[in-house]
Write an enzyme that holds these catalytic residues in place. Structure first.
Site, short mmCIF file in Angstrom:
data_model
loop_
_atom_site.label_atom_id
_atom_site.label_comp_id
_atom_site.label_asym_id
_atom_site.label_seq_id
_atom_site.Cartn_x
_atom_site.Cartn_y
_atom_site.Cartn_z
N ARG A 241 0.84 -1.20 0.00
CA ARG A 241 0.00 0.00 0.00
C ARG A 241 0.88 1.26 0.00
NH1 ARG A 241 -0.91 4.83 2.22
NH2 ARG A 241 -0.23 3.93 4.20
N ASP A 242 1.39 1.64 1.15
CA ASP A 242 2.22 2.86 1.21
C ASP A 242 3.40 2.75 0.25
OD1 ASP A 242 3.55 5.20 2.00
OD2 ASP A 242 3.19 4.87 4.12
N CYS B 162 3.71 9.61 -0.17
CA CYS B 162 2.31 10.02 -0.14
C CYS B 162 2.09 11.00 -1.27
CB CYS B 162 1.96 10.65 1.20
SG CYS B 162 0.32 11.38 1.24
N HIS C 66 4.65 4.86 12.65
CA HIS C 66 4.77 4.81 11.18
C HIS C 66 5.80 5.87 10.81
CE1 HIS C 66 3.10 4.31 7.03
NE2 HIS C 66 3.51 5.57 6.91
N HIS D 66 8.89 7.50 8.40
CA HIS D 66 9.51 7.61 7.08
C HIS D 66 10.98 8.00 7.21
CE1 HIS D 66 6.20 7.22 4.01
NE2 HIS D 66 5.53 7.15 5.14
ZN ZN Z 1 3.52 6.57 5.12
#
Ligand code: ZN
Length: 309
Positions: free
Chosen positions: A22-23, A247, A214, A216
């Site tokens: 997904r991400d 994103c 989460h 990055h």
């Molecule tokens: Zn993310």
């Protein structure tokens, strides 16, 4: 064995949620076929992933990379002991997620109005209203609901996000939704460890709901932030093989912390994760080749240490 502990202490279990399908893929220019997504998911299970953010149910015009979410969910193995997470931004997505048979719903809750407008055309207040409805939809189907608080440490539009702003939005979320877990997301990779530690420690002092981070790797603080979050009691982390990710509505967002670097670091420290760092490195190389990008992880360049059995 890959990633054997460098210390004499066993330190308990840390859970890694792999968000590569997904991400990891949502921001890539080169589309990945449904078959390749299913291969990615199956290979993630084979290398030890037990929770996988497989799909998102979002507007296919805005995020075309996720348009085959139903087909992906229809194709995943159900006998593999993996929990498949579907990400949603609103009630419509939640209904689609239920219909597709996800095992968990992850609702994205922006903590700034500016990001709420850019990412999901809403406001924080309206997103909290929607959370209440999404919670009802999930509960009616007995599907666990988790929330990811986006831009929790900094926003591409607002700039600085004070810890109290994030905490107040998350407090409201905990009041209004029946939540199985709350994640704080460093969506654009601008957080620093002391900040991460403070915000997670404050949140942990207020709730017994399990917390997830989460993180990055945009500015190379993700592993240091992981350490800080763990010191504050967090034991669940998102990551993506090859450090893929980004994103579409967060300028400057680069990859997630890589599954292989995270799993290797934790294993070397004596924590048990279910993930094989060497296999994650190889899978990262494979999926990165599919989207014609170089893997963004230390292990993809330097390899696992030590390399002898
Ligand atoms: Zn993310």
């Amino acid at each position: 064995m890959n990633g054997k502990s460098a210390t004499t202490r066993a330190r308990g279990a840390v859970s890694i949620v792999d968000v590569s399908p997904r991400d990891g893929l949502q921001n890539e220019k080169i589309p990945v076929s449904t078959d390749d997504k299913l291969r990615l998911i199956n290979d993630l299970i084979a290398l030890g992933a037990r929770r996988i953010e497989a799909v998102s149910f979002v507007n296919p015009k805005k995020v075309p990379q996720m348009a085959d979410a139903d087909a992906v969910m229809a194709g995943v193995r159900r006998d593999a002991g993996a929990s498949y997470i579907g990400l949603v931004l609103n009630t419509r997505g939640a209904h689609s997620a239920v219909d597709a048979g996800v095992d968990e719903i992850n609702y994205v809750l922006p903590v700034t109005d500016a990001f709420a407008a850019a990412n999901q055309n809403t406001t924080v207040a309206a997103a909290l209203d929607a959370l209440e409805e999404v919670s009802g939809i999930a509960a009616a189907s007995a599907i666990p609901l988790t929330v990811t608080a986006a831009v929790a440490f900094g926003c591409p539009y607002q700039g600085d996000v004070p810890g109290e702003q994030t905490l107040s939005v998350v407090r409201s979320a905990l009041e209004r939704g029946q939540l199985a877990e709350v994640a704080l997301a460093d969506t654009i990779g601008c957080a620093v460890p002391w900040q991460v530690g403070e915000v997670f420690a404050s949140l942990a002092s207020e709730t017994d709901v399990p917390l997830r981070a989460h993180l990055h790797e945009t500015r190379h603080t993700a592993l240091a932030n992981t350490y800080a979050a763990m010191a504050a009691g967090v034991t669940v982390f998102d990551s993506a093989v090859g450090g893929l990710g980004g994103c579409p509505f967060a300028p400057g967002a680069a990859g997630n912390v890589s599954t292989e670097d995270l799993a290797w670091m934790l294993a070397r420290a004596g924590f048990s994760t279910s993930i094989d760092p060497q296999a994650a490195t190889e899978l990262g190389r494979w999926i990165c080749a599919k989207v014609e990008t170089a893997p963004r992880s230390g292990l993809s360049g330097a390899g696992v240490f030590p390399q002898v059995a």
